[in-house]
Scaffold this motif. Structure first.
Motif, PDB file in Angstrom:
ATOM      1  N   THR A   1      -9.472  -0.552   4.628  1.00 29.82           N
ATOM      2  CA  THR A   1      -8.717  -1.581   3.924  1.00 29.82           C
ATOM      3  C   THR A   1      -8.836  -2.915   4.637  1.00 29.82           C
TER       4      THR A   1
ATOM      5  N   TYR B   1     -14.161  -1.759  -1.171  1.00 29.30           N
ATOM      6  CA  TYR B   1     -12.884  -1.308  -1.735  1.00 29.30           C
ATOM      7  C   TYR B   1     -12.954   0.171  -2.105  1.00 29.30           C
TER       8      TYR B   1
ATOM      9  N   ILE C   1       0.854  -1.187   0.000  1.00 32.69           N
ATOM     10  CA  ILE C   1       0.000   0.000   0.000  1.00 32.69           C
ATOM     11  C   ILE C   1       0.889   1.235   0.000  1.00 32.69           C
TER      12      ILE C   1
ATOM     13  N   ILE D   1     -12.378   2.837   0.606  1.00 35.17           N
ATOM     14  CA  ILE D   1     -11.021   3.150   1.068  1.00 35.17           C
ATOM     15  C   ILE D   1     -10.637   4.559   0.633  1.00 35.17           C
TER      16      ILE D   1
END
Length: 269
Positions: free
Chosen positions: A29, A106, A8, A109
């Motif tokens: 996440t 997702y 990340i 995030i």
């Protein structure tokens, strides 16, 4: 045996990151990774995902599932990650297994990012020291997806009644109220299917079958659009034909009676 991990990268080109923003990104996440694990049959780590291999300047680190898993399951996890991160569901079987809620998670995030920020996610191959592929998530994607439709690249069918016919639209479409949900579905069809569409209007209360490639509402998962491949009126129920079919296969249950056969399938003997 193998592991499942990804890289990340946040705030690239800047120094550090506000702690509250980092905390929100990490929380969303973690929730996304746990949900994806559930979709592919991998248990979410009881002690949490491990953050490691930090770097200075921008916020760069690895996130790793702490358990050692089979290479087959790790490869499935990487494929699932690649699907969601690229928003490309070219494998219908795996794409169907990944829930709409997981895909939406997702996108969440990016909710902590500023409009000009980008979060990058890198997927590792087994044993490699650097990610083989990178994906970017922008805040604008979060806003667009939250208010739009998601194309699952899936073929499906609905049953419903025709609510309206928009013949001057390009392409023309029928709006059908789905029986199962009550939701209005826009059913776009090719011009050469026009006469078939008109024939569906002859009986205003008729139930029709519509099949084709579907798009779903990002918030509810309900079908909202179909690119029609075929539509047809549902056959009328004929009680006389139904009664004539009763007992048509007298030996279907073998030596068991119909009641015993059904009971055995229900496993409530």
């Amino acid at each position: 045996m193998s592991t499942l991990r990804l890289r990340i990268e946040l705030n690239k080109g800047r120094i550090g990151m506000p702690l509250h923003k980092l905390a929100q990104v990490c929380q969303e996440t973690t929730r996304f990774l746990d949900m994806l694990c559930e979709d592919i049959g991998l248990s979410a780590p009881k002690s949490g995902w491990l953050a490691e291999e930090f770097e200075n300047a921008s916020v760069d680190f690895d996130v790793r599932h702490p358990d050692i898993i089979s290479e087959q399951l790790a490869a499935l996890g990487r494929r699932a990650l690649r699907m969601v991160l690229s928003d490309d569901y070219d494998d219908p079987a795996l794409g169907f297994a990944i829930r709409i809620e997981t895909r939406r998670q997702y996108k969440r995030i990016g909710g902590a990012l500023d409009p000009d920020e980008v979060a990058r996610f890198g997927i590792y191959k087994n044993g490699e020291q650097s990610p083989e592929q990178w994906f970017e998530l922008h805040r604008t994607e979060v806003i667009d997806t939250a208010s739009g439709l998601i194309d699952r690249n899936a073929y499906g069918e609905i049953q419903g009644t025709v609510n309206a016919f928009f013949k001057e639209h390009s392409p023309p479409y029928l709006r059908v109220r789905e029986l199962a949900t009550g939701v209005l579905v826009n059913c776009y069809f090719r011009p050469e299917m026009y006469q078939t569409a008109v024939e569906l209007l002859e009986d205003r209360d008729a139930v029709v079958f519509v099949e084709g490639w579907i798009k779903e509402d990002a918030a509810t998962g309900h079908t909202r659009e179909i690119r029609v491949q075929d539509f047809r009126p549902a056959p009328e129920f004929d009680p006389n034909l139904y009664r004539r079919m009763l007992g048509a296969l007298p030996d279907y249950t073998g030596a068991s009676s119909s009641e015993d056969f059904v009971r055995s399938w229900r496993d409530d003997g």
